[in-house]
Design a protein around this motif. Sequence first.
Motif, short mmCIF file in Angstrom:
data_model
loop_
_atom_site.label_atom_id
_atom_site.label_comp_id
_atom_site.label_asym_id
_atom_site.label_seq_id
_atom_site.Cartn_x
_atom_site.Cartn_y
_atom_site.Cartn_z
N MET A 153 0.68 -1.06 -0.15
CA MET A 153 0.55 -0.22 0.15
C MET A 153 0.86 1.12 -0.44
N PHE A 154 1.96 1.38 0.33
CA PHE A 154 3.35 2.46 0.61
C PHE A 154 3.47 2.98 -0.50
N CYS A 155 4.49 1.95 -1.46
CA CYS A 155 3.98 1.44 -2.78
C CYS A 155 3.08 2.69 -3.83
N LEU A 156 1.75 1.92 -3.56
CA LEU A 156 0.84 2.12 -4.55
C LEU A 156 0.62 4.20 -3.92
N LYS A 157 1.21 4.07 -2.49
CA LYS A 157 0.15 5.70 -1.86
C LYS A 157 1.86 6.74 -2.64
N LEU A 158 2.89 6.00 -3.02
CA LEU A 158 3.66 7.22 -3.56
C LEU A 158 3.68 7.34 -4.78
N VAL A 159 2.56 6.40 -5.81
CA VAL A 159 2.51 6.81 -6.76
C VAL A 159 1.43 7.15 -6.99
N GLY A 160 0.73 7.22 -6.21
CA GLY A 160 -0.83 7.92 -5.68
C GLY A 160 -0.70 9.20 -5.77
N GLU A 161 0.24 9.73 -5.02
CA GLU A 161 0.36 10.56 -4.22
C GLU A 161 1.77 11.30 -5.10
N GLU A 162 2.43 11.03 -6.10
CA GLU A 162 3.35 12.05 -7.61
C GLU A 162 4.67 11.63 -6.74
N LEU A 163 4.53 10.99 -6.08
CA LEU A 163 6.25 10.93 -5.40
C LEU A 163 7.37 10.15 -5.64
N LEU A 164 6.21 8.94 -6.54
CA LEU A 164 7.36 8.36 -6.91
C LEU A 164 7.69 7.99 -8.33
#
Length: 154
Positions: free
Chosen positions: A82-93
Amino acid sequence: MIVERCLPAHLLFLMAEECRKAGFELRSDVMQHLNVAAVSPLARLDMLSVVRLARRTDEVARSLLNELSPDDPRHGLYVCAMFCLKLVGEELLSDRTNQAVLVSLLLLDDIRDDSPDVDGQGVVWRLTEQQWQREAGKLLTRAMLQNLYLRRCN
Protein backbone atom coordinates in the motif's frame (compact mmCIF):
# COMPACT_ATOMS: atom_id res chain seq x y z
CA MET A 1 17.00 11.16 -4.41
CA ILE A 2 18.42 7.70 -4.87
CA VAL A 3 17.35 6.38 -1.46
CA GLU A 4 13.74 7.27 -2.34
CA ARG A 5 13.97 5.13 -5.47
CA CYS A 6 15.56 2.17 -3.65
CA LEU A 7 13.34 2.20 -0.55
CA PRO A 8 10.00 0.76 -1.81
CA ALA A 9 11.58 -2.35 -3.30
CA HIS A 10 13.86 -2.82 -0.29
CA LEU A 11 10.90 -2.56 2.12
CA LEU A 12 9.00 -5.19 0.16
CA PHE A 13 12.09 -7.39 -0.06
CA LEU A 14 12.66 -7.25 3.71
CA MET A 15 9.00 -8.05 4.46
CA ALA A 16 9.00 -10.85 1.89
CA GLU A 17 12.04 -12.33 3.67
CA GLU A 18 10.14 -12.17 6.97
CA CYS A 19 7.18 -13.92 5.35
CA ARG A 20 9.50 -16.65 4.09
CA LYS A 21 11.02 -17.08 7.57
CA ALA A 22 7.50 -17.46 8.97
CA GLY A 23 6.86 -20.30 6.52
CA PHE A 24 4.83 -18.54 3.84
CA GLU A 25 5.67 -19.40 0.25
CA LEU A 26 6.77 -16.67 -2.10
CA ARG A 27 7.94 -16.99 -5.67
CA SER A 28 11.71 -16.79 -5.85
CA ASP A 29 11.60 -14.69 -9.03
CA VAL A 30 9.62 -12.02 -7.16
CA MET A 31 12.35 -11.86 -4.54
CA GLN A 32 14.97 -11.57 -7.27
CA HIS A 33 13.05 -8.80 -9.08
CA LEU A 34 12.62 -6.84 -5.83
CA ASN A 35 16.30 -7.21 -5.03
CA VAL A 36 17.28 -5.98 -8.51
CA ALA A 37 14.80 -3.07 -8.25
CA ALA A 38 16.27 -2.08 -4.88
CA VAL A 39 19.83 -1.90 -6.19
CA SER A 40 19.30 -0.72 -9.78
CA PRO A 41 19.33 3.02 -8.88
CA LEU A 42 22.85 2.44 -7.53
CA ALA A 43 24.18 0.99 -10.80
CA ARG A 44 26.04 4.01 -12.15
CA LEU A 45 27.63 5.17 -8.91
CA ASP A 46 31.12 4.73 -7.57
CA MET A 47 31.68 2.03 -4.94
CA LEU A 48 31.92 4.42 -1.99
CA SER A 49 28.60 6.05 -2.89
CA VAL A 50 26.97 2.65 -3.39
CA VAL A 51 28.03 1.49 0.07
CA ARG A 52 26.91 4.74 1.71
CA LEU A 53 23.52 4.86 -0.04
CA ALA A 54 22.84 1.15 0.41
CA ARG A 55 23.52 1.49 4.13
CA ARG A 56 21.25 4.55 4.36
CA THR A 57 18.46 2.75 2.45
CA ASP A 58 18.71 -0.28 4.73
CA GLU A 59 18.75 1.88 7.89
CA VAL A 60 15.66 3.82 6.78
CA ALA A 61 13.83 0.66 5.72
CA ARG A 62 14.56 -1.13 8.98
CA SER A 63 13.57 1.88 11.07
CA LEU A 64 10.26 2.17 9.21
CA LEU A 65 9.58 -1.55 9.57
CA ASN A 66 10.61 -1.48 13.23
CA GLU A 67 7.97 1.15 13.90
CA LEU A 68 5.44 -0.85 11.89
CA SER A 69 6.31 -4.06 13.81
CA PRO A 70 3.53 -6.30 12.50
CA ASP A 71 2.61 -9.46 14.39
CA ASP A 72 1.95 -11.20 11.08
CA PRO A 73 4.59 -10.55 8.41
CA ARG A 74 1.90 -10.75 5.72
CA HIS A 75 0.25 -7.71 7.29
CA GLY A 76 3.55 -5.82 7.02
CA LEU A 77 3.97 -6.97 3.42
CA TYR A 78 0.54 -5.63 2.47
CA VAL A 79 1.17 -2.34 4.29
CA CYS A 80 4.42 -1.97 2.33
CA ALA A 81 2.52 -2.72 -0.88
CA MET A 82 0.00 0.00 0.00
CA PHE A 83 2.92 2.32 0.78
CA CYS A 84 4.32 1.80 -2.74
CA LEU A 85 0.95 2.50 -4.33
CA LYS A 86 0.48 5.55 -2.10
CA LEU A 87 3.81 6.92 -3.35
CA VAL A 88 2.63 6.51 -6.93
CA GLY A 89 -0.82 7.94 -6.19
CA GLU A 90 0.65 11.04 -4.58
CA GLU A 91 3.24 11.39 -7.37
CA LEU A 92 6.16 10.92 -4.97
CA LEU A 93 7.74 8.01 -6.87
CA SER A 94 9.09 8.82 -10.32
CA ASP A 95 9.39 5.25 -11.64
CA ARG A 96 5.85 3.92 -11.93
CA THR A 97 7.05 0.76 -13.68
CA ASN A 98 9.38 -0.16 -10.82
CA GLN A 99 9.17 -3.82 -9.82
CA ALA A 100 8.08 -2.75 -6.32
CA VAL A 101 5.00 -1.07 -7.78
CA LEU A 102 4.22 -4.03 -10.02
CA VAL A 103 4.65 -6.53 -7.16
CA SER A 104 2.44 -4.34 -4.97
CA LEU A 105 -0.31 -4.34 -7.58
CA LEU A 106 -0.10 -8.13 -7.93
CA LEU A 107 -0.10 -8.72 -4.15
CA LEU A 108 -3.14 -6.56 -3.57
CA ASP A 109 -4.95 -8.00 -6.57
CA ASP A 110 -4.32 -11.53 -5.24
CA ILE A 111 -5.59 -10.69 -1.76
CA ARG A 112 -8.74 -9.11 -3.21
CA ASP A 113 -9.46 -12.31 -5.13
CA ASP A 114 -8.84 -14.50 -2.07
CA SER A 115 -10.72 -12.47 0.55
CA PRO A 116 -14.47 -12.41 -0.08
CA ASP A 117 -16.67 -12.99 2.94
CA VAL A 118 -19.14 -15.90 3.24
CA ASP A 119 -21.62 -14.14 0.91
CA GLY A 120 -18.94 -13.55 -1.72
CA GLN A 121 -18.75 -9.84 -0.92
CA GLY A 122 -15.54 -7.92 -0.33
CA VAL A 123 -16.61 -6.32 2.97
CA VAL A 124 -13.86 -8.03 4.98
CA TRP A 125 -11.30 -6.99 2.39
CA ARG A 126 -12.40 -3.33 2.42
CA LEU A 127 -11.99 -3.05 6.20
CA THR A 128 -8.54 -4.62 6.06
CA GLU A 129 -7.59 -2.44 3.09
CA GLN A 130 -8.54 0.70 5.03
CA GLN A 131 -6.34 -0.39 7.92
CA TRP A 132 -3.40 -1.01 5.54
CA GLN A 133 -3.97 2.38 3.89
CA ARG A 134 -3.88 4.14 7.28
CA GLU A 135 -0.67 2.37 8.22
CA ALA A 136 0.86 3.12 4.80
CA GLY A 137 0.05 6.79 5.43
CA LYS A 138 1.86 6.56 8.76
CA LEU A 139 4.86 4.97 7.00
CA LEU A 140 4.91 7.86 4.55
CA THR A 141 4.78 10.36 7.39
CA ARG A 142 7.70 8.62 9.10
CA ALA A 143 9.64 8.60 5.83
CA MET A 144 8.97 12.32 5.41
CA LEU A 145 10.29 12.91 8.92
CA GLN A 146 13.52 11.35 7.66
CA ASN A 147 13.59 13.89 4.79
CA LEU A 148 12.30 11.52 2.13
CA TYR A 149 9.48 12.03 -0.38
CA LEU A 150 9.16 15.74 0.32
CA ARG A 151 8.83 16.75 -3.35
CA ARG A 152 6.47 15.56 -6.03
CA CYS A 153 7.93 14.00 -9.16
CA ASN A 154 7.40 15.52 -12.60
